[in-house]
Design a protein around this motif. Structure first.
Motif, PDB file in Angstrom:
ATOM      1  N   CYS A 158       0.829  -1.193   0.000  1.00 50.27           N
ATOM      2  CA  CYS A 158       0.000   0.000   0.000  1.00 50.27           C
ATOM      3  C   CYS A 158       0.869   1.250   0.000  1.00 50.27           C
ATOM      4  O   CYS A 158       1.817   1.343   0.779  1.00 50.27           O
ATOM      5  CB  CYS A 158      -0.901  -0.035   1.236  1.00 50.27           C
ATOM      6  SG  CYS A 158      -1.918   1.432   1.434  1.00 50.27           S
ATOM      7  N   CYS A 200       0.110   2.919   3.719  1.00 50.44           N
ATOM      8  CA  CYS A 200       0.445   2.287   5.003  1.00 50.44           C
ATOM      9  C   CYS A 200       1.406   1.111   4.876  1.00 50.44           C
ATOM     10  O   CYS A 200       1.740   0.486   5.874  1.00 50.44           O
ATOM     11  CB  CYS A 200      -0.839   1.846   5.718  1.00 50.44           C
ATOM     12  SG  CYS A 200      -1.631   0.415   4.959  1.00 50.44           S
ATOM     13  N   CYS A 259      -4.742  -0.383   0.045  1.00 50.51           N
ATOM     14  CA  CYS A 259      -5.481  -1.576   0.462  1.00 50.51           C
ATOM     15  C   CYS A 259      -6.982  -1.316   0.546  1.00 50.51           C
ATOM     16  O   CYS A 259      -7.776  -2.250   0.465  1.00 50.51           O
ATOM     17  CB  CYS A 259      -4.921  -2.165   1.759  1.00 50.51           C
ATOM     18  SG  CYS A 259      -4.547  -1.024   3.070  1.00 50.51           S
ATOM     19  N   CYS A 291      -7.352   4.226   3.051  1.00 49.32           N
ATOM     20  CA  CYS A 291      -5.950   4.576   2.822  1.00 49.32           C
ATOM     21  C   CYS A 291      -5.820   5.559   1.664  1.00 49.32           C
ATOM     22  O   CYS A 291      -5.017   6.487   1.716  1.00 49.32           O
ATOM     23  CB  CYS A 291      -5.126   3.331   2.544  1.00 49.32           C
ATOM     24  SG  CYS A 291      -4.690   2.423   4.032  1.00 49.32           S
TER      25      CYS A 291
HETATM   26 ZN   LIG Z   1      -3.196   0.775   3.286  1.00 48.42          ZN
END
Ligand SMILES: [Zn+2]
Length: 61
Positions: free
Chosen positions: A4, A7, A37, A41
Motif C-alpha cells: 500500500c 500504510c 489496500c 488509505c
Molecule cells: Zn493501506
C-alpha cells in the motif's frame, strides 16, 4: 511485492484500489499514482498529500 502506498501493508491479502493518472497529461503517459489496500488509505493519502489542492474541477459561481 505490492504494498500500500500509504500504510505499506502487503496488498496480496486485499483487493487493492489502484489509482492511475488519466489522459490529462500532455505527454500521453499514464502514470501510476499509487495503490492502496482500501479507500480509507486512498482518502488518507489524498488528504496527506494535498492532492485535491488546486484541482481544476472547481465550480465557479
Ligand atoms: Zn493501506
Amino acid at each position: 511485492m505490492n504494498t500500500c502506498t500509504y500504510c505499506d501493508s502487503d496488498l496480496s491479502s486485499y483487493d487493492p484500489v489502484s489509482v492511475e493518472r488519466g489522459s490529462i497529461d500532455t505527454d500521453g503517459e499514464r502514470r501510476r499514482e499509487g495503490q492502496f489496500c482500501n479507500y480509507a488509505c486512498l482518502s488518507a493519502h489524498i488528504d496527506e498529500e494535498g492532492l485535491t489542492e488546486g484541482a481544476c474541477c472547481r465550480i465557479e459561481l
